[in-house]
Enzyme design. Structure first.
Site, short mmCIF file in Angstrom:
data_model
loop_
_atom_site.label_atom_id
_atom_site.label_comp_id
_atom_site.label_asym_id
_atom_site.label_seq_id
_atom_site.Cartn_x
_atom_site.Cartn_y
_atom_site.Cartn_z
N HIS A 119 0.87 -1.19 0.00
CA HIS A 119 0.00 0.00 0.00
C HIS A 119 0.90 1.24 0.00
CE1 HIS A 119 -2.78 2.95 1.87
NE2 HIS A 119 -3.76 2.14 1.56
N ASP A 196 3.13 -4.54 7.88
CA ASP A 196 1.90 -3.75 7.76
C ASP A 196 0.74 -4.74 7.95
OD1 ASP A 196 -0.39 -2.54 6.88
OD2 ASP A 196 0.48 -1.70 5.06
N GLN A 199 -4.46 -5.24 6.99
CA GLN A 199 -5.48 -6.16 6.45
C GLN A 199 -5.47 -7.52 7.15
OE1 GLN A 199 -7.86 -5.38 4.47
NE2 GLN A 199 -7.11 -3.34 3.98
N LYS A 222 -10.16 -0.92 10.64
CA LYS A 222 -10.28 -2.10 9.77
C LYS A 222 -10.54 -3.36 10.59
CE LYS A 222 -7.26 -0.05 6.34
NZ LYS A 222 -8.04 0.21 5.13
N CYS A 360 -4.84 2.35 -3.59
CA CYS A 360 -3.61 2.91 -3.00
C CYS A 360 -2.44 1.96 -3.19
CB CYS A 360 -3.79 3.24 -1.52
SG CYS A 360 -5.01 4.48 -1.20
N1 PMP Z 1 -1.78 -0.68 4.60
C1 PMP Z 1 -2.76 -1.45 4.11
C2 PMP Z 1 -2.43 -2.84 3.65
C3 PMP Z 1 -4.05 -0.94 4.04
O1 PMP Z 1 -5.03 -1.71 3.55
C4 PMP Z 1 -4.31 0.37 4.48
C5 PMP Z 1 -5.70 0.98 4.38
N2 PMP Z 1 -6.30 0.82 3.11
C6 PMP Z 1 -3.26 1.12 5.00
C7 PMP Z 1 -2.00 0.56 5.04
C8 PMP Z 1 -3.45 2.50 5.51
O2 PMP Z 1 -4.27 2.47 6.65
P1 PMP Z 1 -4.85 3.80 7.27
O3 PMP Z 1 -5.46 4.56 6.13
O4 PMP Z 1 -5.86 3.33 8.25
O5 PMP Z 1 -3.72 4.53 7.90
#
Ligand code: PMP
Length: 402
Positions: A119, A196, A199, A222, A360
């Site tokens: 991401h 990270d 998910q 999440k 993203c």
């Molecule tokens: N990493 C991953 C794998 C994600 O899915 C997301 C959210 N789509 C993020 C980072 C960023 O998370 P946040 O927007 O809650 O900071």
């Protein structure tokens, strides 16, 4: 047998909109009453600022806040709640690590290994750091099924590798990385590893000590909790050696105009008044999830993913992107003719909420030669009927658009 229908009754938004088929859980999950009640209860019974008051309400607020830290630590099997730093979410946690640990430890020529699955939150903070210190980013390729090219990972590892950043589960195509093996390999070269977990936490039992990670980051929203709050876990000795990030109240021991000494972790990384009520809601979400039959939920979510993937195999004009053996409950679809955004609009008219775009993860989508996909992602409250509705919606939409 896990009963997703019974679980739905705990989610006010789903109860108010019985026709809604919410399949955008990788973006954010809905919140159970336990979470809404916990935040409201905090405001109604214990609202005060934390850590600084000498009155009983301030003590109650501090107890609630620090109790939440203990819940987060328990949830990911951290050795101590002092290893939990509250952040606004995954993004802020990675920026914190890059700007504090990264700026102190990375120098010109050092290497950062990231995967093509990452991401933007696990790319851009490292790029910003690399631009400042002269470090080099080495991306790991994927195999055609969307899993990581492990051989390529091993060829990139070297004595120059300082940091390896890995998504636990890809938000865009669902691939799950064998993080424990990758961490062990990186450690043989003395590199630190950041996982990270944005998910992963809602779907897998996380044991940061068993994984032997150095940093594990995730967002509350999440995993059935509120927005605006998340956590950075790092091993105590790593946190202890990290310089402060943002300056202000709460993170200091003594301040004078000549010099300031800093509080130990985690307070050193939590300048200013924290998101107290959200933190309480975050802990309530984790405690709520922990009280469910988590293995049964994981089996249920995986069954929904397989039902969807099998059903998609019967529909022409599309293909599933990412067919790795190990996957989270995320299904990404590319269309041969239709534009994903048009398809999503038709689905929305049927109250089916999915996500379209690059999720993203532009480097990932470019590596696949795609502009965007349509993604369905599951949570515990989704049902087989949700999948059937999506499949019907998709085949009828594609027939209309053809
Ligand atoms: N990493 C991953 C794998 C994600 O899915 C997301 C959210 N789509 C993020 C980072 C960023 O998370 P946040 O927007 O809650 O900071």
């Amino acid at each position: 047998m896990f009963d997703a229908h019974a679980l739905r009754a705990q989610f006010p938004l789903l109860m108010r909109a019985p026709g809604l088929i919410y399949l955008d859980n990788a973006a954010t999950t809905q919140k159970p009453l336990a979470v809404l009640d916990a935040e409201r209860h905090f405001y109604e019974t214990a609202n005060a600022n934390v850590h600084r008051g000498s009155h009983r309400l301030a003590v109650a607020a501090t107890d609630a806040f620090e109790g939440a830290r203990a819940s987060v630590a328990r949830f990911i099997h951290a050795a101590s709640s002092d290893e939990i730093v509250f952040t606004r979410g995954t993004t802020e946690a990675i920026n914190l690590v890059a700007q504090s640990w990264g700026a102190a430890n990375l120098h010109a020529g050092d290497e950062i290994i990231l995967t093509t699955l990452e991401h933007h939150a696990n790319i851009v903070p490292w790029q910003m750091l690399a631009a400042r210190c002269g470090a080099i980013i080495r991306p790991v390729r994927l195999l055609s099924d969307g899993s990581l090219d492990i051989e390529h990972f091993h060829t990139l590892l070297s004595d120059k590798t300082r940091l390896v950043g890995l998504t636990h589960i890809s938000n865009a195509i669902g691939s799950e990385l064998p993080v424990a093996d990758l961490i062990a390999a990186a450690h043989r070269f003395g590199a630190r590893v950041l996982i990270d977990g944005a998910q992963a936490v809602a779907h897998k039992t996380i044991d940061v000590q068993a994984l032997d990670a150095d940093f594990y980051v995730f967002s509350s929203h999440k995993v059935y909790g509120p927005t605006g709050i998340g956590a950075l876990w790092a091993r105590a000795e790593i946190l202890a050696a990290m310089p402060p990030w943002q300056g202000g109240g709460e993170m200091i021991e003594r301040v004078s105009f000549e010099t300031t000494s800093y509080a130990p972790a985690p307070a050193r990384f939590e300048a200013g008044t924290p998101a107290i009520a959200q933190t309480v809601g975050f802990a309530a979400a984790l405690d709520w999830l922990q009280a469910q039959d988590r293995p049964a939920i994981a089996r249920h979510e995986d069954a929904l993913r397989q039902q969807l993937e099998q059903g998609l195999g019967q529909i022409g004009g599309l293909r599933v992107i990412g067919t790795a053996t190990h996957k989270g409950p995320v299904v990404s679809v590319a269309f041969s003719e239709a534009h994903p955004y048009d398809v999503a609009q038709f689905l929305d008219a049927r109250e089916i909420a999915v996500r379209v775009g690059n999720h993203c993860a532009q480097p990932l989508l470019s590596s696949l030669g795609l502009q965007g996909t349509l993604r369905a992602s599951f949570a515990a409250y989704n049902t087989a009927d949700d999948v059937t509705s999506l499949l019907t919606g998709l085949s009828e939409t594609l027939a209309l658009l053809a």
